[in-house]
Design a protein around this motif. Structure first.
Motif, PDB file in Angstrom:
ATOM      1  N   VAL A   1       0.779  -1.220  -0.011  1.00  0.00           N
ATOM      2  CA  VAL A   1      -0.027   0.055  -0.175  1.00  0.00           C
ATOM      3  C   VAL A   1       0.758   1.272   0.102  1.00  0.00           C
ATOM      4  CG1 VAL A   1      -2.032  -1.013   1.193  1.00  0.00           C
ATOM      5  CG2 VAL A   1      -0.255   0.013   2.488  1.00  0.00           C
ATOM      6  N   HIS A   2       2.075   1.341   0.505  1.00  0.00           N
ATOM      7  CA  HIS A   2       3.013   2.400   0.664  1.00  0.00           C
ATOM      8  C   HIS A   2       3.438   2.664  -0.762  1.00  0.00           C
ATOM      9  CE1 HIS A   2       2.623   2.817   4.946  1.00  0.00           C
ATOM     10  NE2 HIS A   2       3.018   1.736   5.058  1.00  0.00           N
ATOM     11  N   TYR A   3       3.902   1.656  -1.385  1.00  0.00           N
ATOM     12  CA  TYR A   3       4.449   1.834  -2.938  1.00  0.00           C
ATOM     13  C   TYR A   3       3.442   2.423  -3.700  1.00  0.00           C
ATOM     14  CZ  TYR A   3       8.767  -0.491  -2.007  1.00  0.00           C
ATOM     15  OH  TYR A   3      10.234  -0.981  -1.645  1.00  0.00           O
ATOM     16  N   ALA A   4       2.047   1.805  -3.597  1.00  0.00           N
ATOM     17  CA  ALA A   4       0.906   2.033  -4.452  1.00  0.00           C
ATOM     18  C   ALA A   4       0.705   3.760  -4.127  1.00  0.00           C
ATOM     19  CB  ALA A   4      -0.394   1.175  -4.062  1.00  0.00           C
ATOM     20  N   GLY A   5       0.248   3.820  -2.951  1.00  0.00           N
ATOM     21  CA  GLY A   5       0.097   5.354  -2.617  1.00  0.00           C
ATOM     22  C   GLY A   5       0.828   6.371  -2.940  1.00  0.00           C
ATOM     23  N   HIS A   6       2.304   6.228  -2.615  1.00  0.00           N
ATOM     24  CA  HIS A   6       3.330   6.997  -2.793  1.00  0.00           C
ATOM     25  C   HIS A   6       3.686   7.099  -4.419  1.00  0.00           C
ATOM     26  CE1 HIS A   6       3.947   8.228   1.373  1.00  0.00           C
ATOM     27  NE2 HIS A   6       4.024   6.963   1.559  1.00  0.00           N
ATOM     28  N   GLY A   7       3.253   5.798  -4.928  1.00  0.00           N
ATOM     29  CA  GLY A   7       3.657   5.732  -6.494  1.00  0.00           C
ATOM     30  C   GLY A   7       2.777   6.636  -7.129  1.00  0.00           C
ATOM     31  N   LEU A   8       1.533   6.637  -6.874  1.00  0.00           N
ATOM     32  CA  LEU A   8       0.535   7.539  -7.523  1.00  0.00           C
ATOM     33  C   LEU A   8       0.961   8.927  -7.341  1.00  0.00           C
ATOM     34  CD1 LEU A   8      -2.173   7.307  -9.231  1.00  0.00           C
ATOM     35  CD2 LEU A   8      -3.472   7.185  -7.041  1.00  0.00           C
ATOM     36  N   PHE A   9       1.218   9.257  -6.041  1.00  0.00           N
ATOM     37  CA  PHE A   9       1.572  10.618  -5.798  1.00  0.00           C
ATOM     38  C   PHE A   9       2.712  11.145  -6.719  1.00  0.00           C
ATOM     39  CE2 PHE A   9       4.323  13.562  -3.630  1.00  0.00           C
ATOM     40  CZ  PHE A   9       3.636  14.619  -3.549  1.00  0.00           C
ATOM     41  N   TYR A  10       3.725  10.007  -6.868  1.00  0.00           N
ATOM     42  CA  TYR A  10       5.066  10.275  -7.535  1.00  0.00           C
ATOM     43  C   TYR A  10       4.682  10.504  -8.965  1.00  0.00           C
ATOM     44  CZ  TYR A  10       9.112   9.017 -10.242  1.00  0.00           C
ATOM     45  OH  TYR A  10      10.276   8.910 -11.147  1.00  0.00           O
ATOM     46  N   LEU A  11       3.780   9.707  -9.690  1.00  0.00           N
ATOM     47  CA  LEU A  11       3.322   9.746 -11.036  1.00  0.00           C
ATOM     48  C   LEU A  11       2.769  11.235 -11.374  1.00  0.00           C
ATOM     49  CD1 LEU A  11       2.058   6.426 -11.939  1.00  0.00           C
ATOM     50  CD2 LEU A  11       3.907   7.461 -12.921  1.00  0.00           C
ATOM     51  N   ARG A  12       1.723  11.528 -10.414  1.00  0.00           N
ATOM     52  CA  ARG A  12       1.101  12.805 -10.519  1.00  0.00           C
ATOM     53  C   ARG A  12       2.090  14.106 -10.391  1.00  0.00           C
ATOM     54  NH1 ARG A  12      -1.179  10.137 -12.945  1.00  0.00           N
ATOM     55  NH2 ARG A  12      -3.180   9.049 -12.443  1.00  0.00           N
ATOM     56  N   SER A  13       2.935  13.887  -9.370  1.00  0.00           N
ATOM     57  CA  SER A  13       4.063  15.129  -9.323  1.00  0.00           C
ATOM     58  C   SER A  13       4.963  15.285 -10.548  1.00  0.00           C
ATOM     59  CB  SER A  13       5.041  14.736  -8.171  1.00  0.00           C
ATOM     60  OG  SER A  13       4.254  14.558  -6.896  1.00  0.00           O
ATOM     61  N   MET A  14       5.246  14.041 -11.364  1.00  0.00           N
ATOM     62  CA  MET A  14       6.240  13.997 -12.324  1.00  0.00           C
ATOM     63  C   MET A  14       5.478  14.622 -13.683  1.00  0.00           C
ATOM     64  SD  MET A  14       9.134  13.025 -11.176  1.00  0.00           S
ATOM     65  CE  MET A  14       8.517  13.690  -9.747  1.00  0.00           C
ATOM     66  N   GLU A  15       4.358  14.314 -13.688  1.00  0.00           N
ATOM     67  CA  GLU A  15       3.531  14.738 -14.652  1.00  0.00           C
ATOM     68  C   GLU A  15       3.403  16.473 -14.535  1.00  0.00           C
ATOM     69  OE1 GLU A  15      -0.309  12.996 -14.243  1.00  0.00           O
ATOM     70  OE2 GLU A  15       0.360  11.246 -15.365  1.00  0.00           O
ATOM     71  N   ALA A  16       3.506  17.087 -13.458  1.00  0.00           N
ATOM     72  CA  ALA A  16       3.346  18.387 -13.203  1.00  0.00           C
ATOM     73  C   ALA A  16       4.873  19.022 -13.078  1.00  0.00           C
ATOM     74  CB  ALA A  16       2.750  18.899 -11.916  1.00  0.00           C
ATOM     75  N   LEU A  17       6.152  18.432 -13.646  1.00  0.00           N
ATOM     76  CA  LEU A  17       7.361  18.996 -13.337  1.00  0.00           C
ATOM     77  C   LEU A  17       7.464  20.451 -14.167  1.00  0.00           C
ATOM     78  CD1 LEU A  17       9.582  15.886 -14.148  1.00  0.00           C
ATOM     79  CD2 LEU A  17       9.370  17.339 -11.799  1.00  0.00           C
ATOM     80  N   PRO A  18       8.340  21.251 -13.559  1.00  0.00           N
ATOM     81  CA  PRO A  18       8.561  22.598 -14.309  1.00  0.00           C
ATOM     82  C   PRO A  18       9.323  22.156 -15.486  1.00  0.00           C
ATOM     83  CG  PRO A  18       9.275  22.486 -12.096  1.00  0.00           C
ATOM     84  CD  PRO A  18       8.884  21.397 -12.314  1.00  0.00           C
ATOM     85  N   THR A  19       9.181  23.055 -16.518  1.00  0.00           N
ATOM     86  CA  THR A  19       9.588  22.794 -17.926  1.00  0.00           C
ATOM     87  C   THR A  19      11.175  22.648 -17.897  1.00  0.00           C
ATOM     88  OG1 THR A  19       7.993  24.149 -18.861  1.00  0.00           O
ATOM     89  CG2 THR A  19       9.892  23.861 -20.321  1.00  0.00           C
ATOM     90  N   LYS A  20      11.724  23.338 -17.224  1.00  0.00           N
ATOM     91  CA  LYS A  20      13.405  23.432 -16.968  1.00  0.00           C
ATOM     92  C   LYS A  20      13.666  21.905 -16.641  1.00  0.00           C
ATOM     93  CE  LYS A  20      17.181  25.759 -15.023  1.00  0.00           C
ATOM     94  NZ  LYS A  20      17.719  26.933 -14.276  1.00  0.00           N
ATOM     95  N   VAL A  21      13.224  21.401 -15.475  1.00  0.00           N
ATOM     96  CA  VAL A  21      13.337  20.079 -14.913  1.00  0.00           C
ATOM     97  C   VAL A  21      12.872  19.175 -16.111  1.00  0.00           C
ATOM     98  CG1 VAL A  21      12.822  18.402 -13.165  1.00  0.00           C
ATOM     99  CG2 VAL A  21      13.080  20.779 -12.624  1.00  0.00           C
ATOM    100  N   LEU A  22      11.800  19.083 -16.510  1.00  0.00           N
ATOM    101  CA  LEU A  22      11.478  18.192 -17.425  1.00  0.00           C
ATOM    102  C   LEU A  22      12.512  17.837 -18.595  1.00  0.00           C
ATOM    103  CD1 LEU A  22       9.275  16.345 -18.570  1.00  0.00           C
ATOM    104  CD2 LEU A  22       7.890  18.082 -19.537  1.00  0.00           C
ATOM    105  N   ASP A  23      12.904  19.162 -19.425  1.00  0.00           N
ATOM    106  CA  ASP A  23      13.900  19.411 -20.257  1.00  0.00           C
ATOM    107  C   ASP A  23      15.082  18.462 -19.848  1.00  0.00           C
ATOM    108  OD1 ASP A  23      12.174  20.609 -21.988  1.00  0.00           O
ATOM    109  OD2 ASP A  23      13.346  22.791 -21.604  1.00  0.00           O
ATOM    110  N   LEU A  24      15.484  18.791 -18.639  1.00  0.00           N
ATOM    111  CA  LEU A  24      16.634  17.906 -18.101  1.00  0.00           C
ATOM    112  C   LEU A  24      16.403  16.487 -18.170  1.00  0.00           C
ATOM    113  CD1 LEU A  24      17.897  20.391 -15.535  1.00  0.00           C
ATOM    114  CD2 LEU A  24      19.174  19.973 -17.677  1.00  0.00           C
ATOM    115  N   PHE A  25      15.360  15.971 -17.482  1.00  0.00           N
ATOM    116  CA  PHE A  25      14.858  14.706 -17.505  1.00  0.00           C
ATOM    117  C   PHE A  25      14.942  14.005 -18.825  1.00  0.00           C
ATOM    118  CE2 PHE A  25      12.983  14.092 -13.035  1.00  0.00           C
ATOM    119  CZ  PHE A  25      14.119  14.727 -12.677  1.00  0.00           C
ATOM    120  N   MET A  26      14.353  14.749 -19.907  1.00  0.00           N
ATOM    121  CA  MET A  26      14.156  14.252 -21.442  1.00  0.00           C
ATOM    122  C   MET A  26      15.660  13.957 -22.071  1.00  0.00           C
ATOM    123  SD  MET A  26      10.870  13.660 -21.963  1.00  0.00           S
ATOM    124  CE  MET A  26      10.737  13.502 -23.781  1.00  0.00           C
ATOM    125  N   LYS A  27      16.663  14.604 -21.312  1.00  0.00           N
ATOM    126  CA  LYS A  27      17.929  14.562 -21.831  1.00  0.00           C
ATOM    127  C   LYS A  27      18.628  13.244 -20.942  1.00  0.00           C
ATOM    128  CE  LYS A  27      18.580  19.373 -23.095  1.00  0.00           C
ATOM    129  NZ  LYS A  27      19.329  20.087 -22.698  1.00  0.00           N
TER     130      LYS A  27
END
Length: 154
Positions: free
Chosen positions: A33-59
Motif C-alpha cells: 500500500v505504501h508503494y501504491a499510494g506514494h507511487g501514485l503521488f510520484y506519477l502525478r508529481s512527475m506529470e507536473a514538473l517545471p519545464t526546465k526540469v522536464l527538459d533535463l529529464f528528457m535528456k
C-alpha cells in the motif's frame, strides 16, 4: 519490470513513466500500500514538473552514471551505495577503523567530499580522455572472446 530497468539504464524518461505506470497495479495486488499510494503521488508529481526540469529529464538526467556512456544509468540510491562501496573498501577505506566510532563517523560524513575531490583530480590529470562507455560491457571483444573460450573449453 524489465522495461523499467531498461528505462533507467538508457536514461529514457518517457519509458520510465510508462513502465512505472504499468507497475502500479502490481503494487496494489501485492498489498504494498505504501508503494501504491506514494507511487501514485510520484506519477502525478512527475506529470507536473517545471519545464526546465522536464527538459533535463528528457535528456536522461534523471539517472546517474559512474562512467559517461550508454546503458549504464542507475538509480540515485544505487549510485550512492555503489560510490560508498567503491571508495569505502578501497585503500584508506572503512576496513580497520570500524572499531573506532568517532573515526568511523568522520570517515562516513566526509567520504562523498573526498570521493568527488579524487574524481575531479583524476579528470584534471586525464583531461577529457576519461572512460566513456560506448558499448555494453557484455559486447566488448574481451568478454566475447572469454565467453567463447568458456563454451569451447579452451
Amino acid at each position: 519490470m524489465m522495461m523499467f530497468i531498461r528505462a533507467e539504464r538508457e536514461g529514457d524518461w518517457p519509458l520510465h513513466l510508462e513502465a512505472f505506470t504499468l507497475m502500479m497495479p502490481y503494487f496494489y495486488a501485492a498489498g504494498h500500500v505504501h508503494y501504491a499510494g506514494h507511487g501514485l503521488f510520484y506519477l502525478r508529481s512527475m506529470e507536473a514538473l517545471p519545464t526546465k526540469v522536464l527538459d533535463l529529464f528528457m535528456k536522461g538526467e534523471h539517472v546517474l552514471r559512474h562512467i559517461p556512456g550508454i546503458w549504464n544509468g542507475i538509480w540515485s540510491d544505487m549510485y550512492i551505495e555503489t560510490t560508498f562501496m567503491r571508495y569505502g573498501h578501497g585503500k584508506g577505506g572503512i576496513i580497520g577503523i570500524t572499531l573506532k566510532p568517532e573515526t568511523l563517523k568522520i570517515w562516513a560524513l566526509s567520504l562523498h567530499l573526498c570521493s568527488k575531490l579524487e574524481s575531479n583530480l583524476s579528470e584534471m590529470v586525464d583531461g577529457d580522455r576519461g572512460n566513456v562507455q560506448i558499448i555494453h560491457k557484455e559486447k566488448a571483444q574481451a568478454r566475447i572472446s572469454s565467453d567463447r573460450k568458456d563454451r569451447e573449453g579452451i
